[in-house]
Motif scaffolding. Structure first.
Motif: not given
Length: 304
Positions: A164-168
């Motif tokens: 999720g952090l990479a997508v954000q």
């Protein structure tokens, strides 16, 4: 640009540390979760205009989709649907008038992004800090796409998922790229002022064991002169800005890594873990270990 700017002298009174605005809404969510990227949506909530200017330790990008707002930040800006507004960290600002504003707010933790290789996201805010226009009008044909990015980022930040952090960060990069493309900034409008230089230095060096004297020496000013200038402009001391940057990165590491507290303390500029724990507890009411446990429980509950 359709956003209009008017000259206005900024109040000499020190800014408040927080204001009832979209930036605060986004900032509170980040403070609790240790996020480097966070987003908020305003639909009908009315921040209180007037009062003293506010500053915060994160940068904020506000994209208006309805209504209007008049914001004071190095002058007065009239903002309407389709306008984006950039607020650098430490920049005094306040609402002057509101007319049913609807907007998205993207917040970014500068220290966290610089520590994690995401410094490019801060470039438009650095332009504004150096004197470029803070308001950008997004071409009408690009507005639906930009709003879709905000909606997707909100969905990602509300969900708990691996990667999720990479997508954000990827979505935030696309949002900032849209703003930068519409802004088409050239060279900075003028030389940076002392306070901007100080905040920039702190953002980039606060995870090292620096102090007020180090910041003052780098800027070739006396500690007393720098302290007065920074406190008058932002409402916080130089040391308070150093601590805020360190704790932002500490929260990110506690929330999103398995590093032991001693390692986290060292990575954010504290050689003495006992001192780090005392500073952290003073700011958050919990020890780093207890804060991490609370956040892990919250994430686990949200994932069910």
């Amino acid at each position: 640009m359709s956003a209009a700017r008017y000259t206005l002298a900024v109040s000499d009174r020190p800014p408040r540390r927080r204001a009832s605005d979209l930036a605060e809404v986004a900032g509170l969510s980040a403070r609790g979760r240790g996020a480097s990227v966070f987003v908020a949506r305003n639909e009908g909530a009315r921040p209180c205009p007037g009062g003293r200017p506010a500053t915060h330790e994160h940068v904020v990008l506000v994209f208006y989709t309805g209504g209007s707002a008049t914001v004071e930040q190095r002058g007065l800006w009239q903002l309407h649907a389709g306008d984006a507004f950039l607020i650098p960290a430490g920049e005094p600002h306040r609402f002057r008038a509101l007319e049913r504003p609807e907007a998205w707010a993207l917040g970014l933790c500068p220290v966290c992004l610089l520590a994690d290789g995401g410094g490019a996201l801060l470039e438009p805010f650095e332009r504004v800090r150096s004197g470029a226009a803070a308001a950008v009008t997004i071409p009408e044909g690009r507005r639906p796409f930009l709003e879709s990015l905000f909606r997707e980022l909100k969905r990602e930040t509300d969900e708990v998922a691996s990667g999720g952090l990479a997508v954000q960060k990827s979505l935030a990069t696309l949002i900032v790229a849209e703003i930068a493309r519409a802004g088409a900034w050239g060279q900075p409008a003028g030389p940076a002022d002392l306070v901007s230089d100080a905040l920039r230095f702190i953002e980039r060096r606060c995870l090292e064991p620096i102090s007020l004297r180090d910041v003052a020496a780098a800027l070739r000013r006396s500690p007393a002169h720098l302290t007065t200038a920074v406190r008058r402009a932002t409402g916080r001391s130089v040391q308070a800005w150093i601590i805020a940057g360190r704790l932002s990165e500490a929260r990110r590491r506690l929330a999103h890594t398995d590093e032991i507290v001693e390692v986290v303390a060292e990575r954010v500029g504290y050689a003495d873990v006992t001192h780090f724990t005392r500073v952290f507890r003073r700011a958050h009411g919990l020890t780093p270990a207890a804060w991490r446990a609370r956040e892990r429980r919250a994430l686990s509950t949200a994932a069910r």
